[in-house]
Design a protein around this motif. Sequence first.
Motif, PDB file in Angstrom:
ATOM      1  N   LYS A 142    -102.149  96.927   5.199  1.00 20.83           N
ATOM      2  CA  LYS A 142    -100.779  98.170   4.716  1.00 20.83           C
ATOM      3  C   LYS A 142     -99.915  97.197   3.414  1.00 20.83           C
ATOM      4  O   LYS A 142     -99.602  96.768   3.784  1.00 20.83           O
ATOM      5  CB  LYS A 142    -100.174  98.283   5.626  1.00 20.83           C
ATOM      6  CG  LYS A 142    -100.652  98.905   7.029  1.00 20.83           C
ATOM      7  CD  LYS A 142    -100.116  99.961   7.405  1.00 20.83           C
ATOM      8  CE  LYS A 142    -101.129 100.389   9.233  1.00 20.83           C
ATOM      9  NZ  LYS A 142     -99.990 100.536   9.424  1.00 20.83           N
ATOM     10  N   THR A 143    -100.239  98.414   1.993  1.00 19.38           N
ATOM     11  CA  THR A 143     -99.447  97.829   1.621  1.00 19.38           C
ATOM     12  C   THR A 143     -98.224  98.421   1.362  1.00 19.38           C
ATOM     13  O   THR A 143     -97.625  99.309   1.821  1.00 19.38           O
ATOM     14  CB  THR A 143    -100.586  98.779  -0.413  1.00 19.38           C
ATOM     15  OG1 THR A 143    -100.239  99.795   0.167  1.00 19.38           O
ATOM     16  CG2 THR A 143    -101.431  97.701  -0.348  1.00 19.38           C
ATOM     17  N   LYS A 144     -97.543  97.805   0.979  1.00 19.11           N
ATOM     18  CA  LYS A 144     -95.650  98.445   1.487  1.00 19.11           C
ATOM     19  C   LYS A 144     -95.725  98.876  -0.460  1.00 19.11           C
ATOM     20  O   LYS A 144     -95.659  99.024  -1.662  1.00 19.11           O
ATOM     21  CB  LYS A 144     -94.745  97.099   0.579  1.00 19.11           C
ATOM     22  CG  LYS A 144     -94.461  95.946   1.927  1.00 19.11           C
ATOM     23  CD  LYS A 144     -93.701  95.161   1.223  1.00 19.11           C
ATOM     24  CE  LYS A 144     -93.406  94.338   3.094  1.00 19.11           C
ATOM     25  NZ  LYS A 144     -92.775  93.044   2.662  1.00 19.11           N
ATOM     26  N   PRO A 145     -94.751  99.968  -0.029  1.00 19.03           N
ATOM     27  CA  PRO A 145     -94.225 101.477  -1.097  1.00 19.03           C
ATOM     28  C   PRO A 145     -93.408 100.459  -1.797  1.00 19.03           C
ATOM     29  O   PRO A 145     -92.695  99.275  -1.691  1.00 19.03           O
ATOM     30  CB  PRO A 145     -93.640 102.182  -0.788  1.00 19.03           C
ATOM     31  CG  PRO A 145     -92.796 101.506   0.875  1.00 19.03           C
ATOM     32  CD  PRO A 145     -94.851 100.642   0.982  1.00 19.03           C
ATOM     33  N   PRO A 146     -93.764 101.069  -3.668  1.00 17.32           N
ATOM     34  CA  PRO A 146     -92.006 100.407  -4.310  1.00 17.32           C
ATOM     35  C   PRO A 146     -90.579 100.522  -4.134  1.00 17.32           C
ATOM     36  O   PRO A 146     -90.753 101.964  -2.870  1.00 17.32           O
ATOM     37  CB  PRO A 146     -93.263 100.940  -5.409  1.00 17.32           C
ATOM     38  CG  PRO A 146     -93.236 102.182  -5.185  1.00 17.32           C
ATOM     39  CD  PRO A 146     -94.459 101.888  -3.617  1.00 17.32           C
ATOM     40  N   MET A 147     -90.250  99.370  -4.210  1.00 17.28           N
ATOM     41  CA  MET A 147     -88.516  99.791  -4.065  1.00 17.28           C
ATOM     42  C   MET A 147     -87.793 100.408  -4.398  1.00 17.28           C
ATOM     43  O   MET A 147     -88.479 100.326  -5.913  1.00 17.28           O
ATOM     44  CB  MET A 147     -88.192  98.348  -4.045  1.00 17.28           C
ATOM     45  CG  MET A 147     -89.074  97.315  -2.899  1.00 17.28           C
ATOM     46  SD  MET A 147     -87.313  95.768  -2.799  1.00 17.28           S
ATOM     47  CE  MET A 147     -88.740  94.742  -3.708  1.00 17.28           C
ATOM     48  N   THR A 148     -86.449 101.344  -4.449  1.00 14.94           N
ATOM     49  CA  THR A 148     -85.986 101.779  -5.557  1.00 14.94           C
ATOM     50  C   THR A 148     -85.281 100.953  -5.656  1.00 14.94           C
ATOM     51  O   THR A 148     -85.476  99.359  -5.842  1.00 14.94           O
ATOM     52  CB  THR A 148     -85.137 102.545  -4.463  1.00 14.94           C
ATOM     53  OG1 THR A 148     -84.342 102.363  -3.624  1.00 14.94           O
ATOM     54  CG2 THR A 148     -86.334 103.961  -3.366  1.00 14.94           C
ATOM     55  N   LEU A 149     -84.835 101.002  -6.945  1.00 13.38           N
ATOM     56  CA  LEU A 149     -83.891 100.298  -7.566  1.00 13.38           C
ATOM     57  C   LEU A 149     -82.513 100.036  -7.038  1.00 13.38           C
ATOM     58  O   LEU A 149     -82.098  98.558  -7.677  1.00 13.38           O
ATOM     59  CB  LEU A 149     -83.310 101.128  -9.058  1.00 13.38           C
ATOM     60  CG  LEU A 149     -84.234 101.737 -10.315  1.00 13.38           C
ATOM     61  CD1 LEU A 149     -83.571 102.336 -11.129  1.00 13.38           C
ATOM     62  CD2 LEU A 149     -84.572  99.985 -10.183  1.00 13.38           C
ATOM     63  N   PRO A 150     -81.910 100.512  -6.304  1.00 10.67           N
ATOM     64  CA  PRO A 150     -81.407  99.027  -5.568  1.00 10.67           C
ATOM     65  C   PRO A 150     -81.704  98.706  -4.709  1.00 10.67           C
ATOM     66  O   PRO A 150     -81.007  97.690  -4.194  1.00 10.67           O
ATOM     67  CB  PRO A 150     -80.292 100.834  -4.412  1.00 10.67           C
ATOM     68  CG  PRO A 150     -80.457 102.071  -5.170  1.00 10.67           C
ATOM     69  CD  PRO A 150     -81.616 101.917  -6.123  1.00 10.67           C
TER      70      PRO A 150
ATOM     71  N   GLN B 110     -82.619  92.748  -3.172  1.00 11.69           N
ATOM     72  CA  GLN B 110     -83.345  92.024  -3.035  1.00 11.69           C
ATOM     73  C   GLN B 110     -82.923  90.597  -3.946  1.00 11.69           C
ATOM     74  O   GLN B 110     -83.112  89.455  -3.210  1.00 11.69           O
ATOM     75  CB  GLN B 110     -84.784  92.406  -2.794  1.00 11.69           C
ATOM     76  CG  GLN B 110     -85.752  90.827  -2.942  1.00 11.69           C
ATOM     77  CD  GLN B 110     -87.259  91.641  -2.408  1.00 11.69           C
ATOM     78  OE1 GLN B 110     -87.230  92.661  -3.131  1.00 11.69           O
ATOM     79  NE2 GLN B 110     -88.208  90.520  -2.058  1.00 11.69           N
ATOM     80  N   GLY B 111     -83.556  91.342  -5.361  1.00 17.54           N
ATOM     81  CA  GLY B 111     -82.243  89.911  -6.273  1.00 17.54           C
ATOM     82  C   GLY B 111     -81.535  89.150  -6.163  1.00 17.54           C
ATOM     83  O   GLY B 111     -81.370  88.082  -6.058  1.00 17.54           O
TER      84      GLY B 111
END
Length: 66
Positions: A17-25, A30-31
Amino acid sequence: MRKYKMRIAELTLKPIKTKPPMTLPQARIQGLKQGVDRSRQQLKQEQERQRQQRENERKQKQLRQR
């Protein structure tokens, strides 16, 4: 005779299953977490380098005293 037998259904691969793209926050958090992990690793490496350097200096000092 084998103790265990595998069924064909057990051998088939389940789709990933692919993960949906992350939101900016979420991406920012994560960064920041990755930055913290990198900083911790760099700190440990620097501490180890300095420990090695002190150990080498002690050895050199002992050799000079002989």
